[in-house]
Design a protein around this motif. Structure first.
Motif, PDB file in Angstrom:
ATOM      1  N   ASP A   1      22.976  64.006 -86.836  1.00 10.14           N
ATOM      2  CA  ASP A   1      23.281  62.714 -87.044  1.00 10.14           C
ATOM      3  C   ASP A   1      21.933  61.974 -87.563  1.00 10.14           C
ATOM      4  O   ASP A   1      20.904  61.973 -87.222  1.00 10.14           O
ATOM      5  CB  ASP A   1      23.394  61.954 -85.587  1.00 10.14           C
ATOM      6  CG  ASP A   1      23.735  60.632 -85.449  1.00 10.14           C
ATOM      7  OD1 ASP A   1      23.740  60.053 -86.522  1.00 10.14           O
ATOM      8  OD2 ASP A   1      23.910  59.916 -84.278  1.00 10.14           O
TER       9      ASP A   1
ATOM     10  N   GLY B   1      17.407  64.932 -86.282  1.00  7.51           N
ATOM     11  CA  GLY B   1      18.627  64.274 -85.796  1.00  7.51           C
ATOM     12  C   GLY B   1      19.882  65.165 -85.273  1.00  7.51           C
ATOM     13  O   GLY B   1      20.850  64.607 -84.782  1.00  7.51           O
TER      14      GLY B   1
ATOM     15  N   ALA C   1      20.100  59.509 -85.589  1.00 10.94           N
ATOM     16  CA  ALA C   1      19.102  59.842 -84.551  1.00 10.94           C
ATOM     17  C   ALA C   1      18.092  60.772 -84.970  1.00 10.94           C
ATOM     18  O   ALA C   1      17.125  61.502 -84.252  1.00 10.94           O
ATOM     19  CB  ALA C   1      20.073  61.057 -83.719  1.00 10.94           C
ATOM     20  N   MET C   2      17.612  60.833 -86.491  1.00  7.40           N
ATOM     21  CA  MET C   2      16.409  61.415 -87.011  1.00  7.40           C
ATOM     22  C   MET C   2      15.369  60.574 -86.202  1.00  7.40           C
ATOM     23  O   MET C   2      15.297  59.438 -86.180  1.00  7.40           O
ATOM     24  CB  MET C   2      16.286  61.158 -88.476  1.00  7.40           C
ATOM     25  CG  MET C   2      17.512  62.182 -89.161  1.00  7.40           C
ATOM     26  SD  MET C   2      17.411  61.628 -91.101  1.00  7.40           S
ATOM     27  CE  MET C   2      15.666  62.088 -91.406  1.00  7.40           C
ATOM     28  N   HIS C   3      14.581  61.424 -85.880  1.00 13.52           N
ATOM     29  CA  HIS C   3      13.306  60.864 -84.915  1.00 13.52           C
ATOM     30  C   HIS C   3      12.322  59.822 -86.195  1.00 13.52           C
ATOM     31  O   HIS C   3      11.922  58.663 -85.497  1.00 13.52           O
ATOM     32  CB  HIS C   3      12.262  61.957 -84.757  1.00 13.52           C
ATOM     33  CG  HIS C   3      13.080  62.784 -83.780  1.00 13.52           C
ATOM     34  ND1 HIS C   3      12.206  63.857 -82.822  1.00 13.52           N
ATOM     35  CD2 HIS C   3      14.022  62.590 -83.026  1.00 13.52           C
ATOM     36  CE1 HIS C   3      12.858  64.266 -82.008  1.00 13.52           C
ATOM     37  NE2 HIS C   3      13.905  63.501 -82.005  1.00 13.52           N
TER      38      HIS C   3
END
Length: 344
Positions: A182, A179, A185-187
């Motif tokens: 963030d 991310g 926003a981590m996959h």
């Protein structure tokens, strides 16, 4: 996560020991043994996935210290030794044929590898773009949840095990996977969001009982490589094939989701990978693999083993899913309950 249901005597012995860890369960664990090759034995695959999971997510009401429990380690060692023997029988002939050209031009060899090793594997992403139903989309997410909900974690085990410039290149990729600072926003979180958007449980292992054998095989294969320092170059090779086979398929998944009229949250994960993995594949092939082999030429063989095996096991997942869907049935061991986007 909760422990899944056993699929035979070996996984039952593992589960009983994880719950109780008594002298009785220790004896049963030591006596348990597979009766077929691990790659074809759903019970053995689940048993290995269970013990490998102690080094990742763990399980509800299971002591963390059991990760280093000797009977558990004996099971893991025994099963991974059998798995290694079986998988190397597949990978070694391919790698031996690739080595001369890989020594001459590693970049070209790696970029061409998916078309050469996995050319016969069906394309789930192409099916998603053209024909996949909403229920098959949900099943596809369940299949991928075994790896995508802990995305990046197995490959991160290679970070302390590879040198200098290669380590930096791997960290560049992993920083994005996690991310870029963030957490939202981590996959792995984007994938959980995609599952929740179509009425699925986004927690890791929520569908472990539904995963078919090829999904378990793909996961324990990477778990075996990631758990052994000597196989660190293979982890790099595996990651490289993930990155080089992601950008275009992700674009097809986005097109399929839009065709199905799914909300943006259901395909944002794939949209992120269209651009991210187009960049990652260059870093992985040119910087990560190039630096690793430049530092240690002997790592080339092992790197190629990981690349070939990654393509091989993922191809088996695709074959199983597409065969089931082609026959109009679920590809999961436990079919999902009906879901209505309108009702949701």
């Amino acid at each position: 996560m909760r422990l899944p249901a056993a699929r035979g005597p070996m996984s039952r012995a593992v589960i009983d020991h994880l719950r109780d860890a008594s002298p009785t369960t220790q004896d049963r664990l030591r006596e348990a043994g597979q009766t077929a090759p691990v790659t074809d034995d759903e019970d053995a695959l689940l048993a290995l996935w269970l013990v490998q999971g102690l080094s990742y997510h763990g399980y509800d009401e299971v002591l963390a210290d059991l990760e280093w429990d000797l009977p558990v380690l004996e099971v893991r060692t025994r099963l991974e030794a059998a798995l290694e023997e079986e998988l190397l029988s597949v990978a070694t002939p391919v790698v031996e044929a690739l080595l001369p050209e890989a020594r001459a031009d590693l970049t070209a060899t790696l970029f061409s590898l998916p078309d050469r090793v996995a050319a016969s594997a069906p394309s789930v992403s192409a099916w998603a773009r053209s024909s996949m139903t909403t229920e098959q989309w949900r099943e596809m997410l369940v299949l991928r949840s075994a790896s995508q909900l802990k995305e990046a974690d197995p490959h991160t085990f290679a970070v302390p095990r590879i040198p200098g410039a290669a380590k930096v290149a791997l960290m560049e990729i992993q920083f994005d996977e996690y991310g870029s600072g963030d957490p939202t926003a981590m996959h792995s979180e984007l994938f959980a969001e995609a599952m929740r958007a179509v009425g699925l449980d986004g927690s890791y292992g929520g569908y472990a009982d539904a995963w078919p054998a090829p999904v378990l095989l793909a996961n324990v294969t990477l778990g075996w490589l990631a758990g052994r320092r000597r196989w660190a170059p293979a982890v790099v090779g595996h990651l490289t094939m993930v990155e080089t086979t992601s950008a275009l398929p992700s674009k097809l998944y986005v097109a399929g989701a839009r065709r199905l009229g799914l909300p943006e949250a259901a395909w944002r994960y794939f949209d992120e990978h269209v651009e991210a993995d187009a960049a990652h594949e260059q870093v992985a092939v040119r910087d990560l693999c190039g630096a690793l082999v430049a530092e240690d030429p002997q790592a080339l063989d092992t790197l190629l083993v990981g690349a070939v095996l990654g393509l091989h096991v993922e191809g088996l997942v695709a074959e199983q899913a597409m065969a089931a869907w082609g026959e109009g049935r679920s590809c999961l061991r436990v079919p999902l309950p009906p879901w209505s986007p309108v009702a949701a």
